[in-house]
Design a protein around this motif. Structure first.
Motif, PDB file in Angstrom:
ATOM      1  N   LEU A  12       0.877  -1.173   0.000  1.00 53.95           N
ATOM      2  CA  LEU A  12       0.000   0.000   0.000  1.00 53.95           C
ATOM      3  C   LEU A  12       0.912   1.219   0.000  1.00 53.95           C
ATOM      4  O   LEU A  12       1.902   1.245   0.733  1.00 53.95           O
ATOM      5  CB  LEU A  12      -0.769  -0.050   1.319  1.00 53.95           C
ATOM      6  N   ASP A  13       0.606   2.233  -0.794  1.00 57.85           N
ATOM      7  CA  ASP A  13       1.485   3.418  -0.764  1.00 57.85           C
ATOM      8  C   ASP A  13       0.921   4.496   0.165  1.00 57.85           C
ATOM      9  O   ASP A  13      -0.099   4.282   0.844  1.00 57.85           O
ATOM     10  CB  ASP A  13       1.774   3.939  -2.179  1.00 57.85           C
ATOM     11  N   GLU A  14       1.592   5.665   0.170  1.00 57.72           N
ATOM     12  CA  GLU A  14       1.192   6.712   1.144  1.00 57.72           C
ATOM     13  C   GLU A  14      -0.122   7.377   0.780  1.00 57.72           C
ATOM     14  O   GLU A  14      -0.695   8.102   1.602  1.00 57.72           O
ATOM     15  CB  GLU A  14       2.309   7.733   1.383  1.00 57.72           C
ATOM     16  N   GLN A  15      -0.647   7.109  -0.421  1.00 55.47           N
ATOM     17  CA  GLN A  15      -1.997   7.608  -0.745  1.00 55.47           C
ATOM     18  C   GLN A  15      -3.064   6.524  -0.574  1.00 55.47           C
ATOM     19  O   GLN A  15      -4.221   6.719  -0.943  1.00 55.47           O
ATOM     20  CB  GLN A  15      -2.042   8.092  -2.189  1.00 55.47           C
ATOM     21  N   GLY A  16      -2.644   5.364  -0.073  1.00 56.59           N
ATOM     22  CA  GLY A  16      -3.615   4.291   0.143  1.00 56.59           C
ATOM     23  C   GLY A  16      -3.894   3.464  -1.100  1.00 56.59           C
ATOM     24  O   GLY A  16      -4.836   2.670  -1.115  1.00 56.59           O
ATOM     25  N   ARG A  17      -3.070   3.636  -2.153  1.00 50.84           N
ATOM     26  CA  ARG A  17      -3.275   2.810  -3.353  1.00 50.84           C
ATOM     27  C   ARG A  17      -2.741   1.404  -3.081  1.00 50.84           C
ATOM     28  O   ARG A  17      -1.697   1.237  -2.442  1.00 50.84           O
ATOM     29  CB  ARG A  17      -2.555   3.415  -4.556  1.00 50.84           C
ATOM     30  N   LEU A  18      -3.464   0.419  -3.616  1.00 49.71           N
ATOM     31  CA  LEU A  18      -3.042  -0.968  -3.455  1.00 49.71           C
ATOM     32  C   LEU A  18      -2.096  -1.331  -4.594  1.00 49.71           C
ATOM     33  O   LEU A  18      -2.329  -0.922  -5.740  1.00 49.71           O
ATOM     34  CB  LEU A  18      -4.284  -1.857  -3.485  1.00 49.71           C
ATOM     35  N   PHE A  19      -1.048  -2.069  -4.282  1.00 47.10           N
ATOM     36  CA  PHE A  19      -0.163  -2.557  -5.344  1.00 47.10           C
ATOM     37  C   PHE A  19      -0.426  -4.029  -5.612  1.00 47.10           C
ATOM     38  O   PHE A  19      -0.492  -4.840  -4.678  1.00 47.10           O
ATOM     39  CB  PHE A  19       1.303  -2.302  -4.998  1.00 47.10           C
ATOM     40  N   LEU A  20      -0.604  -4.310  -6.890  1.00 47.13           N
ATOM     41  CA  LEU A  20      -0.906  -5.674  -7.317  1.00 47.13           C
ATOM     42  C   LEU A  20       0.266  -6.174  -8.159  1.00 47.13           C
ATOM     43  O   LEU A  20       0.600  -5.566  -9.188  1.00 47.13           O
ATOM     44  CB  LEU A  20      -2.191  -5.652  -8.151  1.00 47.13           C
ATOM     45  N   ALA A  21       0.877  -7.272  -7.714  1.00 46.40           N
ATOM     46  CA  ALA A  21       1.978  -7.872  -8.491  1.00 46.40           C
ATOM     47  C   ALA A  21       1.372  -8.864  -9.480  1.00 46.40           C
ATOM     48  O   ALA A  21       0.657  -9.792  -9.086  1.00 46.40           O
ATOM     49  CB  ALA A  21       2.950  -8.576  -7.552  1.00 46.40           C
ATOM     50  N   LEU A  22       1.641  -8.631 -10.756  1.00 49.35           N
ATOM     51  CA  LEU A  22       1.060  -9.470 -11.803  1.00 49.35           C
ATOM     52  C   LEU A  22       1.973 -10.664 -12.095  1.00 49.35           C
ATOM     53  O   LEU A  22       3.184 -10.598 -11.839  1.00 49.35           O
ATOM     54  CB  LEU A  22       0.860  -8.641 -13.082  1.00 49.35           C
ATOM     55  N   PRO A  23       1.411 -11.729 -12.675  1.00 46.61           N
ATOM     56  CA  PRO A  23       2.233 -12.910 -12.978  1.00 46.61           C
ATOM     57  C   PRO A  23       3.392 -12.600 -13.929  1.00 46.61           C
ATOM     58  O   PRO A  23       4.419 -13.280 -13.895  1.00 46.61           O
ATOM     59  CB  PRO A  23       1.240 -13.875 -13.646  1.00 46.61           C
ATOM     60  N   ASN A  24       3.287 -11.525 -14.758  1.00 43.68           N
ATOM     61  CA  ASN A  24       4.379 -11.204 -15.697  1.00 43.68           C
ATOM     62  C   ASN A  24       5.509 -10.393 -15.039  1.00 43.68           C
ATOM     63  O   ASN A  24       6.407  -9.914 -15.721  1.00 43.68           O
ATOM     64  CB  ASN A  24       3.825 -10.445 -16.918  1.00 43.68           C
ATOM     65  N   GLY A  25       5.421 -10.202 -13.719  1.00 45.55           N
ATOM     66  CA  GLY A  25       6.498  -9.505 -13.012  1.00 45.55           C
ATOM     67  C   GLY A  25       6.241  -8.018 -12.825  1.00 45.55           C
ATOM     68  O   GLY A  25       6.914  -7.358 -12.039  1.00 45.55           O
ATOM     69  N   GLU A  26       5.252  -7.501 -13.543  1.00 44.15           N
ATOM     70  CA  GLU A  26       4.912  -6.079 -13.429  1.00 44.15           C
ATOM     71  C   GLU A  26       4.114  -5.852 -12.131  1.00 44.15           C
ATOM     72  O   GLU A  26       3.390  -6.745 -11.685  1.00 44.15           O
ATOM     73  CB  GLU A  26       4.015  -5.755 -14.631  1.00 44.15           C
ATOM     74  N   THR A  27       4.232  -4.637 -11.554  1.00 47.86           N
ATOM     75  CA  THR A  27       3.397  -4.279 -10.396  1.00 47.86           C
ATOM     76  C   THR A  27       2.587  -3.051 -10.760  1.00 47.86           C
ATOM     77  O   THR A  27       3.146  -2.061 -11.244  1.00 47.86           O
ATOM     78  CB  THR A  27       4.277  -3.995  -9.160  1.00 47.86           C
ATOM     79  N   ILE A  28       1.272  -3.122 -10.532  1.00 54.00           N
ATOM     80  CA  ILE A  28       0.428  -1.982 -10.908  1.00 54.00           C
ATOM     81  C   ILE A  28      -0.290  -1.409  -9.681  1.00 54.00           C
ATOM     82  O   ILE A  28      -0.661  -2.150  -8.773  1.00 54.00           O
ATOM     83  CB  ILE A  28      -0.615  -2.355 -11.999  1.00 54.00           C
ATOM     84  N   PRO A  29      -0.478  -0.061  -9.659  1.00 56.01           N
ATOM     85  CA  PRO A  29      -1.248   0.540  -8.555  1.00 56.01           C
ATOM     86  C   PRO A  29      -2.744   0.449  -8.851  1.00 56.01           C
ATOM     87  O   PRO A  29      -3.159   0.582  -9.999  1.00 56.01           O
ATOM     88  CB  PRO A  29      -0.784   1.993  -8.563  1.00 56.01           C
ATOM     89  N   VAL A  30      -3.520   0.230  -7.827  1.00 51.45           N
ATOM     90  CA  VAL A  30      -4.984   0.170  -7.976  1.00 51.45           C
ATOM     91  C   VAL A  30      -5.578   1.284  -7.119  1.00 51.45           C
ATOM     92  O   VAL A  30      -5.312   1.365  -5.914  1.00 51.45           O
ATOM     93  CB  VAL A  30      -5.533  -1.204  -7.528  1.00 51.45           C
ATOM     94  N   VAL A  31      -6.353   2.167  -7.764  1.00 49.76           N
ATOM     95  CA  VAL A  31      -6.921   3.315  -7.055  1.00 49.76           C
ATOM     96  C   VAL A  31      -8.338   3.009  -6.595  1.00 49.76           C
ATOM     97  O   VAL A  31      -8.783   3.411  -5.528  1.00 49.76           O
ATOM     98  CB  VAL A  31      -6.934   4.556  -7.976  1.00 49.76           C
ATOM     99  N   THR A  32      -9.061   2.282  -7.439  1.00 47.03           N
ATOM    100  CA  THR A  32     -10.454   1.968  -7.112  1.00 47.03           C
ATOM    101  C   THR A  32     -10.819   0.632  -7.743  1.00 47.03           C
ATOM    102  O   THR A  32     -10.138   0.171  -8.656  1.00 47.03           O
ATOM    103  CB  THR A  32     -11.380   3.102  -7.622  1.00 47.03           C
ATOM    104  N   GLY A  33     -11.876   0.025  -7.245  1.00 49.76           N
ATOM    105  CA  GLY A  33     -12.320  -1.242  -7.827  1.00 49.76           C
ATOM    106  C   GLY A  33     -12.566  -2.273  -6.748  1.00 49.76           C
ATOM    107  O   GLY A  33     -11.991  -2.192  -5.660  1.00 49.76           O
ATOM    108  N   ASP A  34     -13.422  -3.228  -7.056  1.00 45.37           N
ATOM    109  CA  ASP A  34     -13.701  -4.308  -6.104  1.00 45.37           C
ATOM    110  C   ASP A  34     -12.563  -5.319  -6.120  1.00 45.37           C
ATOM    111  O   ASP A  34     -11.991  -5.614  -7.154  1.00 45.37           O
ATOM    112  CB  ASP A  34     -14.989  -5.029  -6.509  1.00 45.37           C
ATOM    113  N   ILE A  35     -12.300  -5.846  -4.950  1.00 39.96           N
ATOM    114  CA  ILE A  35     -11.233  -6.841  -4.794  1.00 39.96           C
ATOM    115  C   ILE A  35     -11.866  -8.173  -4.419  1.00 39.96           C
ATOM    116  O   ILE A  35     -12.714  -8.223  -3.531  1.00 39.96           O
ATOM    117  CB  ILE A  35     -10.316  -6.407  -3.621  1.00 39.96           C
ATOM    118  N   LEU A  36     -11.441  -9.223  -5.076  1.00 44.33           N
ATOM    119  CA  LEU A  36     -11.862 -10.565  -4.664  1.00 44.33           C
ATOM    120  C   LEU A  36     -10.667 -11.280  -4.071  1.00 44.33           C
ATOM    121  O   LEU A  36      -9.567 -11.208  -4.619  1.00 44.33           O
ATOM    122  CB  LEU A  36     -12.349 -11.382  -5.870  1.00 44.33           C
ATOM    123  N   LEU A  37     -10.888 -11.963  -2.952  1.00 45.19           N
ATOM    124  CA  LEU A  37      -9.804 -12.755  -2.360  1.00 45.19           C
ATOM    125  C   LEU A  37      -9.975 -14.184  -2.827  1.00 45.19           C
ATOM    126  O   LEU A  37     -11.072 -14.725  -2.732  1.00 45.19           O
ATOM    127  CB  LEU A  37      -9.900 -12.739  -0.834  1.00 45.19           C
TER     128      LEU A  37
END
Ligand code: BTN
Length: 240
Positions: free
Chosen positions: A214-239
């Motif tokens: 999580l960064d200092e603005q509360g964005r979630l970081f998602l590590a993708l299978p291709n090695g890339e990491t993307i920030p998520v600002v909004t959206g539903d999350i499924l566990l």
């Protein structure tokens, strides 16, 4: 200033009434609570089913720096919900926060938060609507829901609501004094662990990956299978 409470037996939506009062000039720290709601609203235009005896409360804030507050309030509310639920339940209860502000019990949703903001430039308001299944989880097909009654002797919703506002005061005072860093640490300690597999909704599809922080603005970081990491600002999350 201390919290002022208004209680109603039944309302359409506590947030709708509080927004009207905010527009009419109500001072901050007004809490509106209802024993039951007939048209409770959830995030993304969904409805929030409230059979009665659960928590339905909306809290009015008038932040000075509203952009900072809007970034922090989901996490301040999530921490307050977590600690209040913990206070009323046995030590073994399996609570977990799900980004940004759902409270899960035994991996099923027990509580959610709807944050709305408006007002004129010099008279802004933020209404934080909180719903928690205390007595019973509504039966909704396809939804995995839980209720505090699974792990606690259910408190009066008014007692739960009052404790929740005290928790809000506590976490807001930490944030005001020390900024977002300790809030982020506290949230991470109570949330799905780093490495947990998640799927983030994007329109009709889901992007799968693992939680990487999580960064200092509360964005979630998602590590993708291709090695890339993307920030998520909004959206539903499924566990998974
Ligand atoms: C979610 O979808 O997770 C958010 C649910 C928020 C429900 C609460 S109940 C009190 C307040 N009044 C509403 O109409 N909605 C919020």
């Amino acid at each position: 200033m201390t919290w002022r409470f208004e209680f109603y037996e039944t309302l359409g939506s506590t947030s709708d009434l509080l927004k009207e009062k905010a527009e009419a000039g109500a001072q901050e720290k007004l809490a509106i609570q209802a024993f039951a709601q007939t048209s409770g609203r959830g995030t993304r235009g969904r409805s929030w089913v409230d059979p009665g005896g659960n928590l339905a409360i909306s809290l009015l804030f008038r932040p000075e720096k509203s952009t900072d507050f809007l970034a922090a309030i989901p996490f301040l509310t999530a921490l307050s919900l977590y600690e209040t639920a913990r206070q009323f339940s046995s030590g073994e209860a399996d609570f977990m926060l799900k980004w940004p502000n759902d409270l899960l019990l035994s991996e099923r949703k027990m509580a959610g938060v709807l944050i709305e903001a408006g007002g004129s430039a010099d008279h802004k308001w933020v209404v934080v609507g909180i719903g928690a299944n205390l007595r019973q989880a509504p039966q909704i097909e396809g939804r995995k829901l839980s209720a505090l009654s699974e792990v606690a002797v259910v408190p009066d919703p008014a007692v739960f609501g009052r404790s929740l506002t005290l928790q809000m005061d506590h976490w807001i005072s930490i944030w005001e004094a020390q900024g977002f860093a300790p809030i982020r640490e506290a949230w991470l300690e109570r949330a799905h662990p780093v490495g947990r597999h998640l799927a983030v909704q994007r329109g009709e599809t889901y992007i799968s990956g693992s939680f990487s922080g999580l960064d200092e603005q509360g964005r979630l970081f998602l590590a993708l299978p291709n090695g890339e990491t993307i920030p998520v600002v909004t959206g539903d999350i499924l566990l998974d």
